[in-house]
Write an enzyme that holds these catalytic residues in place. Structure first.
Site, PDB file in Angstrom:
ATOM      1  N   CYS A 113       0.771  -1.052  -0.188  1.00  0.00           N
ATOM      2  CA  CYS A 113      -0.215   0.135   0.031  1.00  0.00           C
ATOM      3  C   CYS A 113       0.871   1.346  -0.024  1.00  0.00           C
ATOM      4  O   CYS A 113       0.156   2.510  -0.368  1.00  0.00           O
ATOM      5  CB  CYS A 113      -0.897   0.122   1.012  1.00  0.00           C
ATOM      6  N   HIS A 252      -3.431   6.894   2.390  1.00  0.00           N
ATOM      7  CA  HIS A 252      -3.854   5.531   1.940  1.00  0.00           C
ATOM      8  C   HIS A 252      -5.363   5.302   2.666  1.00  0.00           C
ATOM      9  O   HIS A 252      -5.323   5.510   3.817  1.00  0.00           O
ATOM     10  CB  HIS A 252      -2.799   4.633   2.348  1.00  0.00           C
ATOM     11  N   ASN A 282     -10.020  -0.384  -0.489  1.00  0.00           N
ATOM     12  CA  ASN A 282      -8.635  -0.508  -0.379  1.00  0.00           C
ATOM     13  C   ASN A 282      -8.114  -0.914  -1.486  1.00  0.00           C
ATOM     14  O   ASN A 282      -8.191  -2.183  -1.852  1.00  0.00           O
ATOM     15  CB  ASN A 282      -8.025  -1.096   1.074  1.00  0.00           C
TER      16      ASN A 282
HETATM   17  O1  UT7 Z   1      -3.780  -1.662   3.610  1.00  0.00           O
HETATM   18  C1  UT7 Z   1      -2.895  -1.488   4.720  1.00  0.00           C
HETATM   19  C2  UT7 Z   1      -2.959  -2.490   5.798  1.00  0.00           C
HETATM   20  N1  UT7 Z   1      -4.428  -2.617   6.398  1.00  0.00           N
HETATM   21  C3  UT7 Z   1      -4.827  -2.014   7.349  1.00  0.00           C
HETATM   22  O2  UT7 Z   1      -4.357  -1.450   7.939  1.00  0.00           O
HETATM   23  C4  UT7 Z   1      -6.188  -2.477   7.892  1.00  0.00           C
HETATM   24  C5  UT7 Z   1      -6.307  -2.560   9.207  1.00  0.00           C
HETATM   25  N2  UT7 Z   1      -7.343  -3.061   9.868  1.00  0.00           N
HETATM   26  C6  UT7 Z   1      -8.464  -2.736   9.760  1.00  0.00           C
HETATM   27  O3  UT7 Z   1      -8.903  -1.864   8.792  1.00  0.00           O
HETATM   28  C7  UT7 Z   1      -9.616  -3.461  10.860  1.00  0.00           C
HETATM   29  O4  UT7 Z   1      -8.915  -4.069  11.664  1.00  0.00           O
HETATM   30  C8  UT7 Z   1     -10.593  -4.273  10.113  1.00  0.00           C
HETATM   31  C9  UT7 Z   1     -11.605  -3.513   9.102  1.00  0.00           C
HETATM   32  C10 UT7 Z   1      -9.819  -5.186   8.919  1.00  0.00           C
HETATM   33  C11 UT7 Z   1     -11.354  -5.168  11.176  1.00  0.00           C
HETATM   34  O5  UT7 Z   1     -11.967  -4.180  12.082  1.00  0.00           O
HETATM   35  P1  UT7 Z   1     -11.833  -4.676  13.369  1.00  0.00           P
HETATM   36  O6  UT7 Z   1     -12.919  -3.429  14.097  1.00  0.00           O
HETATM   37  O7  UT7 Z   1     -10.458  -4.360  13.888  1.00  0.00           O
HETATM   38  O8  UT7 Z   1     -12.645  -5.707  13.863  1.00  0.00           O
HETATM   39  P2  UT7 Z   1     -12.060  -7.015  14.321  1.00  0.00           P
HETATM   40  O9  UT7 Z   1     -11.043  -7.715  13.419  1.00  0.00           O
HETATM   41  O10 UT7 Z   1     -11.410  -6.756  15.598  1.00  0.00           O
HETATM   42  O11 UT7 Z   1     -13.163  -8.118  14.313  1.00  0.00           O
HETATM   43  C12 UT7 Z   1     -14.358  -7.746  15.193  1.00  0.00           C
HETATM   44  C13 UT7 Z   1     -15.361  -8.748  14.944  1.00  0.00           C
HETATM   45  C14 UT7 Z   1     -15.014 -10.168  15.243  1.00  0.00           C
HETATM   46  O12 UT7 Z   1     -16.195 -10.840  15.895  1.00  0.00           O
HETATM   47  P3  UT7 Z   1     -15.624 -11.395  17.024  1.00  0.00           P
HETATM   48  O13 UT7 Z   1     -14.483 -12.128  17.300  1.00  0.00           O
HETATM   49  O14 UT7 Z   1     -15.917 -10.071  18.034  1.00  0.00           O
HETATM   50  O15 UT7 Z   1     -17.208 -12.285  17.298  1.00  0.00           O
HETATM   51  C15 UT7 Z   1     -14.777 -10.627  13.477  1.00  0.00           C
HETATM   52  O16 UT7 Z   1     -14.934 -11.806  13.288  1.00  0.00           O
HETATM   53  O17 UT7 Z   1     -15.821  -8.479  13.698  1.00  0.00           O
HETATM   54  C16 UT7 Z   1     -16.130  -9.631  12.774  1.00  0.00           C
HETATM   55  N3  UT7 Z   1     -15.712  -9.438  11.658  1.00  0.00           N
HETATM   56  C17 UT7 Z   1     -16.830  -9.307  10.729  1.00  0.00           C
HETATM   57  N4  UT7 Z   1     -18.135  -9.249  10.964  1.00  0.00           N
HETATM   58  C18 UT7 Z   1     -19.043  -8.654   9.945  1.00  0.00           C
HETATM   59  C19 UT7 Z   1     -14.794  -9.370  10.594  1.00  0.00           C
HETATM   60  N5  UT7 Z   1     -15.000  -9.163   9.684  1.00  0.00           N
HETATM   61  C20 UT7 Z   1     -16.360  -9.105   9.549  1.00  0.00           C
HETATM   62  C21 UT7 Z   1     -17.363  -8.632   8.336  1.00  0.00           C
HETATM   63  N6  UT7 Z   1     -18.569  -8.735   8.582  1.00  0.00           N
HETATM   64  N7  UT7 Z   1     -16.808  -8.431   7.073  1.00  0.00           N
END
Ligand code: UT7
Length: 325
Positions: A113, A252, A282
């Site tokens: 990225c 980004h 992204n």
């Molecule tokens: O491009 C350069 C590098 N990339 C980044 O810098 C991306 C950085 N990370 C992020 O943008 C975020 O961490 C994400 C958008 C990927 C995820 O958001 P989050 O608020 O960090 O969610 P999480 O991974 O902590 O997940 C929270 C919950 C989980 O469920 P439990 O374990 O709390 O029951 C996940 O399984 O959300 C769940 N989850 C989803 N639920 C519905 C993960 N993906 C989804 C989804 N729909 N698509």
């Protein structure tokens, strides 16, 4: 050292729009989750017949037209991509031929990225030192080709597209400073495990879905906020400027929450932050450059403005750049 600036910009986004509502039918997710956690509403997906170089070509032609340059006047082409047409030859070689830019040296770089900012910085050095006159810098990705459409953790995030910038000597403004970084100790947080020399393609790697991007988003989120904040501070200090001097930050577009958290840490008003993640998701290396194209096109960047590009991605890598427009 010559002053180097961007004299032409272009972008290409595939026609096909994939909405959150459609993703709801593909994996266990919801428009509400995707919107509140990421800011993404829709993303573009390339056609089966469209490869990364095809998208790059359209963006490149637009940038060259704006720069009033012919392909034969290009001395250098750098394509930043993690989704090349094929492992070899480089996508830049394919693009050089498609453009008819036969005097240009051409190569790809892999900096995920942060790829566009890395490539911009490399091209700037060549022009500033007088080695080359005109450079084409591309960020282009077909992330849909490495996205696991069964993994809700990643498939809601990515999109396809390309952006292009033509760099040349300028007599006022231009690139004031660039800052690049890498921490190779955290490659497990974001990678595509198979398909390279470590794990060549086998029936087993295919079955294990190891040719798709894997991400530990939550861990990355915290590092992204900290790193992008520090990169912005460093590059501005190098340029002898402060945040008060900045007219627009063009970051980004990985997650609207990351971007707004960086803005908050830096004490920058939200209106000085450019966001287009809602429509594109992204697009990795194409993200910062397409955001720049759209910021300029929409009139958010005016002549004389100070803009700050700030990117972070797999590697981990980061890059920031201050430009006087
Ligand atoms: O491009 C350069 C590098 N990339 C980044 O810098 C991306 C950085 N990370 C992020 O943008 C975020 O961490 C994400 C958008 C990927 C995820 O958001 P989050 O608020 O960090 O969610 P999480 O991974 O902590 O997940 C929270 C919950 C989980 O469920 P439990 O374990 O709390 O029951 C996940 O399984 O959300 C769940 N989850 C989803 N639920 C519905 C993960 N993906 C989804 C989804 N729909 N698509």
């Amino acid at each position: 050292m010559k002053k180097v600036g961007i004299i032409g910009l272009g972008e290409y986004l595939p026609k096909r729009v994939l909405t959150n509502a459609e993703l709801e039918k593909m994996v266990d997710t919801s428009d509400e989750w995707i919107t509140t956690r990421t800011g993404i509403k829709e993303r573009r997906i390339a056609a089966d017949s469209e490869a990364t170089s095809d998208m790059a070509l359209i963006a490149a032609r637009e940038a060259l037209e704006q720069a009033k340059l012919k392909p034969l006047e290009l001395d250098l082409i750098i394509v930043a991509t993690i989704t090349p047409d094929m492992p070899l030859p480089s996508t830049a070689s394919i693009l050089q031929n498609a453009l008819g830019a036969k005097h240009a040296v051409a190569f790809d770089i892999s900096a995920a990225c942060a790829g566009f900012v890395y490539a911009l910085s490399i091209a700037q050095q060549f022009i500033a030192r007088g080695s080359y006159r005109n450079a084409l810098v591309i960020g282009a990705e077909k992330l849909s080709s490495v996205t696991d459409w069964k993994d809700r953790n990643t498939c809601v995030l990515f999109g396809d597209g390309a952006g292009a910038a033509v760099l040349s000597e300028v007599h006022s403004g231009g690139i004031l400073s660039t800052y690049l970084g890498c921490d190779g100790s955290k490659t497990e947080l974001l990678n595509q495990p198979a398909g390279g020399s470590r794990k060549p393609a086998t029936a087993k790697t295919l079955e294990a879905r190891e040719h798709y991007v894997k991400m530990q988003g939550n861990e990355l989120f915290k590092i992204a906020v900290k790193t992008m904040t520090e990169a912005a501070e460093t590059v501005l200090k190098q340029a002898g400027l402060t945040f008060k001097d900045v007219d627009l930050i063009i970051p980004h577009q990985a997650n609207a929450r990351i971007i707004l958290a960086v803005g908050k840490k830096l004490g920058i008003d939200e209106e000085k932050i450019f966001l287009n993640i809602e429509k594109h998701g992204n697009i990795s290396s194409a993200s910062t450059v397409t955001a720049l194209v759209e910021a300029v096109r929409s009139g958010r960047v005016k002549k004389g403005d100070i803009i700050l590009l700030d990117a972070f991605g797999a590697g981990l890598v980061w890059g920031a750049c201050v430009i006087k427009w």
